[in-house]
Design an enzyme around this catalytic site. Structure first.
Site, PDB file in Angstrom:
ATOM      1  N   SER A  24      10.125   6.962   9.755  1.00 33.20           N
ATOM      2  CA  SER A  24       9.565   6.595  11.069  1.00 33.20           C
ATOM      3  C   SER A  24       9.993   5.177  11.434  1.00 33.20           C
ATOM      4  CB  SER A  24       8.034   6.683  11.000  1.00 33.20           C
ATOM      5  OG  SER A  24       7.461   6.252  12.202  1.00 33.20           O
ATOM      6  N   CYS A  53       3.471  -4.793  16.396  1.00 31.57           N
ATOM      7  CA  CYS A  53       2.976  -3.856  17.418  1.00 31.57           C
ATOM      8  C   CYS A  53       1.471  -4.089  17.577  1.00 31.57           C
ATOM      9  CB  CYS A  53       3.260  -2.414  17.011  1.00 31.57           C
ATOM     10  SG  CYS A  53       5.026  -2.102  16.785  1.00 31.57           S
ATOM     11  N   ASN A  93      -5.983   5.276  15.818  1.00 35.54           N
ATOM     12  CA  ASN A  93      -6.944   4.961  14.751  1.00 35.54           C
ATOM     13  C   ASN A  93      -7.396   3.522  14.936  1.00 35.54           C
ATOM     14  OD1 ASN A  93      -6.518   7.472  13.495  1.00 35.54           O
ATOM     15  ND2 ASN A  93      -4.694   6.685  12.485  1.00 35.54           N
ATOM     16  N   CYS A 122      -2.722   6.098   9.400  1.00 34.60           N
ATOM     17  CA  CYS A 122      -1.604   5.480  10.105  1.00 34.60           C
ATOM     18  C   CYS A 122      -2.038   4.202  10.799  1.00 34.60           C
ATOM     19  CB  CYS A 122      -1.069   6.437  11.158  1.00 34.60           C
ATOM     20  SG  CYS A 122       0.430   7.218  10.652  1.00 34.60           S
ATOM     21  N   SER A 168       8.910   5.930  16.977  1.00 31.79           N
ATOM     22  CA  SER A 168       7.624   5.531  17.552  1.00 31.79           C
ATOM     23  C   SER A 168       7.834   5.123  19.002  1.00 31.79           C
ATOM     24  CB  SER A 168       7.044   4.362  16.741  1.00 31.79           C
ATOM     25  OG  SER A 168       6.613   4.828  15.490  1.00 31.79           O
ATOM     26  N   LEU A 169       7.518   6.030  19.898  1.00 32.37           N
ATOM     27  CA  LEU A 169       7.743   5.786  21.325  1.00 32.37           C
ATOM     28  C   LEU A 169       6.512   5.121  21.946  1.00 32.37           C
ATOM     29  CD1 LEU A 169      10.293   6.477  22.865  1.00 32.37           C
ATOM     30  CD2 LEU A 169       9.195   8.578  23.644  1.00 32.37           C
ATOM     31  N   HIS A 170       5.399   5.829  21.878  1.00 30.32           N
ATOM     32  CA  HIS A 170       4.076   5.294  22.243  1.00 30.32           C
ATOM     33  C   HIS A 170       3.855   4.973  23.716  1.00 30.32           C
ATOM     34  CE1 HIS A 170       3.628   5.383  18.044  1.00 30.32           C
ATOM     35  NE2 HIS A 170       4.049   4.177  17.763  1.00 30.32           N
ATOM     36  N   GLY A 214       5.567  -1.740   7.154  1.00 32.72           N
ATOM     37  CA  GLY A 214       6.940  -2.167   7.360  1.00 32.72           C
ATOM     38  C   GLY A 214       7.769  -1.310   8.291  1.00 32.72           C
ATOM     39  N   GLU A 215       8.909  -1.862   8.666  1.00 33.73           N
ATOM     40  CA  GLU A 215       9.855  -1.183   9.548  1.00 33.73           C
ATOM     41  C   GLU A 215      11.079  -0.798   8.702  1.00 33.73           C
ATOM     42  OE1 GLU A 215      10.310   0.308  12.472  1.00 33.73           O
ATOM     43  OE2 GLU A 215      12.345   0.510  11.703  1.00 33.73           O
ATOM     44  N   CYS A 221       2.766   8.563   1.686  1.00 28.29           N
ATOM     45  CA  CYS A 221       3.139   7.645   2.759  1.00 28.29           C
ATOM     46  C   CYS A 221       3.566   6.354   2.072  1.00 28.29           C
ATOM     47  CB  CYS A 221       1.920   7.424   3.663  1.00 28.29           C
ATOM     48  SG  CYS A 221       2.226   6.265   4.988  1.00 28.29           S
ATOM     49  N   CYS A 231       5.002  -6.575   7.995  1.00 31.74           N
ATOM     50  CA  CYS A 231       5.943  -6.062   8.991  1.00 31.74           C
ATOM     51  C   CYS A 231       6.139  -7.112  10.072  1.00 31.74           C
ATOM     52  CB  CYS A 231       5.391  -4.778   9.622  1.00 31.74           C
ATOM     53  SG  CYS A 231       6.532  -4.018  10.791  1.00 31.74           S
ATOM     54  N   GLU A 256       0.820  -1.204   0.000  1.00 30.96           N
ATOM     55  CA  GLU A 256       0.000   0.000   0.000  1.00 30.96           C
ATOM     56  C   GLU A 256       0.854   1.255   0.000  1.00 30.96           C
ATOM     57  OE1 GLU A 256      -3.671  -2.049   2.370  1.00 30.96           O
ATOM     58  OE2 GLU A 256      -3.292   0.070   2.586  1.00 30.96           O
ATOM     59  N   CYS A 277      -1.288  -2.028  15.607  1.00 24.57           N
ATOM     60  CA  CYS A 277      -1.025  -1.733  14.192  1.00 24.57           C
ATOM     61  C   CYS A 277      -1.541  -2.847  13.284  1.00 24.57           C
ATOM     62  CB  CYS A 277       0.472  -1.540  13.987  1.00 24.57           C
ATOM     63  SG  CYS A 277       0.925  -1.258  12.272  1.00 24.57           S
TER      64      CYS A 277
HETATM   65  N1  SAH Z   1       7.440   0.731  11.578  1.00 29.22           N
HETATM   66  C1  SAH Z   1       7.527   2.160  11.566  1.00 29.22           C
HETATM   67  C2  SAH Z   1       6.730   2.831  10.469  1.00 29.22           C
HETATM   68  C3  SAH Z   1       5.320   2.341  10.225  1.00 29.22           C
HETATM   69  S1  SAH Z   1       4.064   2.863  11.309  1.00 29.22           S
HETATM   70  C4  SAH Z   1       7.144   2.703  12.926  1.00 29.22           C
HETATM   71  O1  SAH Z   1       6.681   1.940  13.765  1.00 29.22           O
HETATM   72  O2  SAH Z   1       7.358   3.880  13.178  1.00 29.22           O
HETATM   73  C5  SAH Z   1       3.951   4.591  11.152  1.00 29.22           C
HETATM   74  C6  SAH Z   1       3.310   5.251  12.358  1.00 29.22           C
HETATM   75  O3  SAH Z   1       1.935   4.872  12.492  1.00 29.22           O
HETATM   76  C7  SAH Z   1       3.978   4.832  13.638  1.00 29.22           C
HETATM   77  O4  SAH Z   1       4.167   5.878  14.507  1.00 29.22           O
HETATM   78  C8  SAH Z   1       2.977   3.841  14.154  1.00 29.22           C
HETATM   79  O5  SAH Z   1       3.177   3.548  15.450  1.00 29.22           O
HETATM   80  C9  SAH Z   1       1.682   4.508  13.821  1.00 29.22           C
HETATM   81  N2  SAH Z   1       0.514   3.647  13.982  1.00 29.22           N
HETATM   82  C10 SAH Z   1       0.460   2.312  13.852  1.00 29.22           C
HETATM   83  N3  SAH Z   1      -0.776   1.855  14.119  1.00 29.22           N
HETATM   84  C11 SAH Z   1      -1.541   2.930  14.443  1.00 29.22           C
HETATM   85  C12 SAH Z   1      -2.908   3.102  14.807  1.00 29.22           C
HETATM   86  N4  SAH Z   1      -3.756   2.079  14.885  1.00 29.22           N
HETATM   87  N5  SAH Z   1      -3.342   4.359  15.071  1.00 29.22           N
HETATM   88  C13 SAH Z   1      -2.508   5.419  14.968  1.00 29.22           C
HETATM   89  N6  SAH Z   1      -1.214   5.318  14.598  1.00 29.22           N
HETATM   90  C14 SAH Z   1      -0.718   4.085  14.341  1.00 29.22           C
END
Ligand code: SAH
Length: 407
Positions: free
Chosen positions: A256, A183, A355, A398, A279-281, A226-227, A172, A179, A159, A186
């Protein structure tokens, strides 16, 4: 919730090149050395397939060897490599420049499209692949965001998303098919991992969006499937190609990553001018490893130390992405912990309201609690902004990208 992807009939790939006035803007980036690939390095032990694929990738350092063989994509290669390939084909060197122009500015999808080349010669090289994908499906959200499912040469689907705004067109891009990071929040991670993308498959995504919109791409975010740091070599080569060959400023690109031990420092050595987003989260290790399985082997303190080194080595600030999950990581205590970690750190926090995806029941926080979290960080002098995702209604936002579901 079911994926609400509208299956618009596959867009036919243009049979003749789409000529868009795509004069590269002066990028302002320092000239970069020519692209390199480190094809011998297997970035991830689970990627046997990926490394096999990489061996097929064009290697601009040895254009005569790679480019002269049939079925080696030309896309992703530098002007020098394309010129060397043309010369190896017993064509005049200036044809390399023409090839470069047609590939990167005119949207040539095949050598047959390049009508300035002699017909007899085009017939000789009929088997040589330019490396463009096909648009398999295209869906447009009401906010103008367009999600593309692209079919690669081996049939895999990835995509890419195009997000227009008044002055910009942001793409994007995906860096892998699927991936492996898994996570919990995701969608891509839920679908598993297949392989790394080759350089040309990343560059192709940007060209596809550019041609479909008929407008130059201004910004690129590596936030698709992907990462990227599990595919560093091809991603870095794609960044250099998109900068030097397509003409997009590195400063308008964001990579990212969830963080892979040692890779952020290694990325600093590349001396790119892209923005690094991490991506800290979560505001503490326990919470982070609950959300991100790979965090168990990569403590938050080590990740942050690597980010500090990155700032030191590059002079560029780091963006920290932080998904807000209601009742989980959006509490005042989380803001306090986060601020504590980032005190004096040349950085910026990007809050992303969650999301929804179907497999998990995390909740998106209310606007009031998002504002409260922002206020908590601001009161501690942390630079912060909220990123509202585009294309939510078409699952193009995202974390919602998962081509396998509709493939
Ligand atoms: N693997 C990389 C890039 C892909 S994800 C990474 O983790 O950064 C890109 C961004 O979208 C990241 O910050 C990821 O954490 C975020 N993301 C993933 N799932 C999401 C969701 N359900 N809602 C909002 N952001 C999300």
């Amino acid at each position: 919730m079911e994926d609400r992807i509208l299956l618009i009939p596959a867009m036919a790939a243009p049979s003749s090149p789409t000529a868009i006035p795509l004069t590269p803007e002066a990028s302002g980036d320092t000239p970069q050395p020519s692209q390199q690939t480190e094809s011998a390095v297997v970035e991830n032990p689970t990627e046997a397939e990926a490394s096999a694929h990489r061996d097929n990738s064009p290697n601009p350092e040895h254009p005569q060897k790679t480019g002269a063989q049939a079925n080696q994509p030309l896309l992703g290669q530098s002007l020098e490599a394309l010129t060397a390939w043309m010369v190896a084909q017993e064509q005049p060197a200036y044809r390399g420049k023409q090839l470069h122009q047609w590939l990167y500015q005119q949207g040539a999808r095949s050598l047959q499209d390049i009508t300035v080349f002699p017909k007899a010669w085009r017939q000789q090289v009929e088997g040589v692949s330019v490396g463009r994908s096909e648009i398999y499906h295209r869906t447009e959200a009401s906010d103008g965001t367009v999600k593309y499912l692209l079919k690669l040469a081996d049939g895999q689907i990835i995509e890419a998303v195009g997000m227009p705004s008044a002055k910009r067109l942001t793409v994007c891009v995906s860096s892998q098919v699927g991936c492996p990071m898994a996570c919990d929040f995701c969608a891509t991670g839920k679908g598993g991992f297949l392989r790394n993308l080759a350089t040309h498959e990343i560059v192709d995504q940007v060209l596809t969006v550019q041609e479909d919109f008929g407008q130059r791409v201004s910004n690129i975010v590596f936030m698709g499937m992907g990462e990227p740091l599990l595919n560093t070599d091809n991603v870095v080569a794609a960044i250099r190609c998109l900068n030097q060959d397509v003409g997009i400023s590195q400063r308008s690109m964001t990579l990212s990553t969830v963080g892979i031990p040692g890779r952020i420092r290694k990325l600093a050595d590349e001396q790119l001018q892209v923005t690094l987003a991490v991506s800290l989260h979560a505001s503490n290790q326990a919470q982070r490893q609950d959300l991100i399985p790979s965090a168990k082997a990569y403590p938050l303190t080590e990740l942050l130390a690597e980010c500090r080194d990155y700032v030191k080595l590059t002079g560029r600030r780091v963006t920290f992405e932080y998904i807000l999950l209601a009742g989980l990581n959006d509490q005042p205590q989380n803001a306090a912990e986060l601020a504590q970690h980032l005190r004096g750190f040349q950085s910026h926090v990007n809050l992303i309201p969650y999301n929804p995806i179907s497999e998990v029941d995390y909740q998106r926080p209310s606007e009031a609690s998002i504002r409260e979290f922002v206020a908590q960080l601001e009161s501690r002098h942390i630079a912060v902004s909220v990123r509202y995702s585009r294309g939510l209604e078409e699952n193009a936002a995202c974390g919602q990208l998962r081509a396998s579901k509709v493939a």
